[in-house]
Design a protein around this motif. Structure first.
Motif, PDB file in Angstrom:
ATOM      1  N   TRP A 146      15.266  57.240  57.572  1.00  0.00           N
ATOM      2  CA  TRP A 146      16.374  57.054  58.632  1.00  0.00           C
ATOM      3  C   TRP A 146      15.522  57.653  59.817  1.00  0.00           C
ATOM      4  O   TRP A 146      15.198  58.848  59.798  1.00  0.00           O
ATOM      5  CB  TRP A 146      17.430  57.833  58.238  1.00  0.00           C
ATOM      6  N   ILE A 154      14.446  51.636  52.023  1.00  0.00           N
ATOM      7  CA  ILE A 154      15.117  51.016  53.344  1.00  0.00           C
ATOM      8  C   ILE A 154      14.807  51.792  54.439  1.00  0.00           C
ATOM      9  O   ILE A 154      14.786  53.117  54.609  1.00  0.00           O
ATOM     10  CB  ILE A 154      16.663  50.979  52.931  1.00  0.00           C
ATOM     11  N   ALA A 202      15.955  52.552  57.643  1.00  0.00           N
ATOM     12  CA  ALA A 202      17.075  52.386  58.464  1.00  0.00           C
ATOM     13  C   ALA A 202      17.443  53.144  59.735  1.00  0.00           C
ATOM     14  O   ALA A 202      16.543  54.298  60.010  1.00  0.00           O
ATOM     15  CB  ALA A 202      18.266  52.891  57.689  1.00  0.00           C
ATOM     16  N   SER A 203      17.767  52.635  60.738  1.00  0.00           N
ATOM     17  CA  SER A 203      18.143  53.351  62.184  1.00  0.00           C
ATOM     18  C   SER A 203      19.447  53.117  62.658  1.00  0.00           C
ATOM     19  O   SER A 203      20.023  53.547  63.603  1.00  0.00           O
ATOM     20  CB  SER A 203      16.967  52.555  63.043  1.00  0.00           C
ATOM     21  N   ASP A 204      20.205  52.185  61.676  1.00  0.00           N
ATOM     22  CA  ASP A 204      21.586  51.842  62.088  1.00  0.00           C
ATOM     23  C   ASP A 204      22.661  51.813  61.072  1.00  0.00           C
ATOM     24  O   ASP A 204      22.120  51.559  59.811  1.00  0.00           O
ATOM     25  CB  ASP A 204      21.417  50.515  62.691  1.00  0.00           C
ATOM     26  N   GLU A 228      24.720  50.053  59.766  1.00  0.00           N
ATOM     27  CA  GLU A 228      24.739  48.771  59.145  1.00  0.00           C
ATOM     28  C   GLU A 228      23.424  48.547  58.014  1.00  0.00           C
ATOM     29  O   GLU A 228      23.749  47.746  57.165  1.00  0.00           O
ATOM     30  CB  GLU A 228      24.996  47.531  60.211  1.00  0.00           C
ATOM     31  N   ASP A 229      22.462  49.150  58.218  1.00  0.00           N
ATOM     32  CA  ASP A 229      21.332  49.088  57.358  1.00  0.00           C
ATOM     33  C   ASP A 229      21.588  49.677  56.125  1.00  0.00           C
ATOM     34  O   ASP A 229      20.865  49.421  55.136  1.00  0.00           O
ATOM     35  CB  ASP A 229      19.797  49.668  58.054  1.00  0.00           C
ATOM     36  N   ASP A 289      24.730  49.391  54.735  1.00  0.00           N
ATOM     37  CA  ASP A 289      26.099  48.939  54.256  1.00  0.00           C
ATOM     38  C   ASP A 289      25.827  48.627  52.728  1.00  0.00           C
ATOM     39  O   ASP A 289      24.875  48.200  52.045  1.00  0.00           O
ATOM     40  CB  ASP A 289      26.226  47.365  54.907  1.00  0.00           C
ATOM     41  N   ASN A 327      25.442  45.282  51.276  1.00  0.00           N
ATOM     42  CA  ASN A 327      23.790  44.570  51.301  1.00  0.00           C
ATOM     43  C   ASN A 327      22.584  45.336  50.634  1.00  0.00           C
ATOM     44  O   ASN A 327      21.996  44.646  49.914  1.00  0.00           O
ATOM     45  CB  ASN A 327      23.588  44.779  52.710  1.00  0.00           C
ATOM     46  N   THR A 335      20.259  43.995  47.604  1.00  0.00           N
ATOM     47  CA  THR A 335      18.856  44.000  47.956  1.00  0.00           C
ATOM     48  C   THR A 335      18.291  44.720  46.632  1.00  0.00           C
ATOM     49  O   THR A 335      17.210  44.156  45.965  1.00  0.00           O
ATOM     50  CB  THR A 335      18.484  44.984  48.910  1.00  0.00           C
TER      51      THR A 335
END
Length: 141
Positions: free
Chosen positions: A86, A117, A119-121, A123-124, A126, A129, A133
């Motif tokens: 993150w 993953i 991630a920065s948000d 939603e990344d 979720d 999702n 993946t």
């Protein structure tokens, strides 16, 4: 790579990795946070999956996560593991810069995962999702 740039993980990190990998343990995620410039420790853990893990991240920090997913049906349940790096959009520039080196140090402990993953948000991360993946990634781990 000189020692100066490397991160040190607390011993606790290894224990959490083993707990999450184990089939005999409820725990399915761990959140790793910085304790100072280059020490990474456990900031939280639990059994509520990626949604619970995601709640630990904020946009002004860098950190890591490791989470177990169970895929398949009742006939063939399979554990899959996800590594999260993150980098919050508002994290300090120097901390973001160190992430690439430190991520390798974290992976020395959190070795096995099907999906990574970046991630920065929120939603990344979720749950639906990420699960899709993981299923697409298939294969071992």
């Amino acid at each position: 790579l000189n020692k100066f740039n490397m991160a040190t993980l607390t011993d606790e990190c290894q224990e959490h990795y083993e707990n999450i990998r184990s089939d005999n343990n409820e725990q399915n995620w761990v959140f790793l946070q910085y304790e100072g410039n280059s020490t990474i420790g456990v900031g939280g853990s639990g059994s509520g999956g990626i949604s619970e893990l995601a709640a630990n991240f904020s946009d002004d920090m860098c950190g890591y996560g490791y989470v177990r997913f169970t895929t398949g049906d009742s006939e063939s349940k399979r554990a899959k593991f996800v590594f999260v790096a993150w980098t919050g959009d508002n994290a300090r520039v120097m901390q973001k810069a160190k992430m690439s080196v430190h991520k390798a140090n974290v992976k020395d402990v959190f070795r096995e995962f099907a999906v990574e993953i970046l991630a920065s948000d929120p939603e990344d991360l979720d749950a639906e999702n990420v699960k899709n993946t993981v299923i697409k990634a298939g294969g071992a781990n």
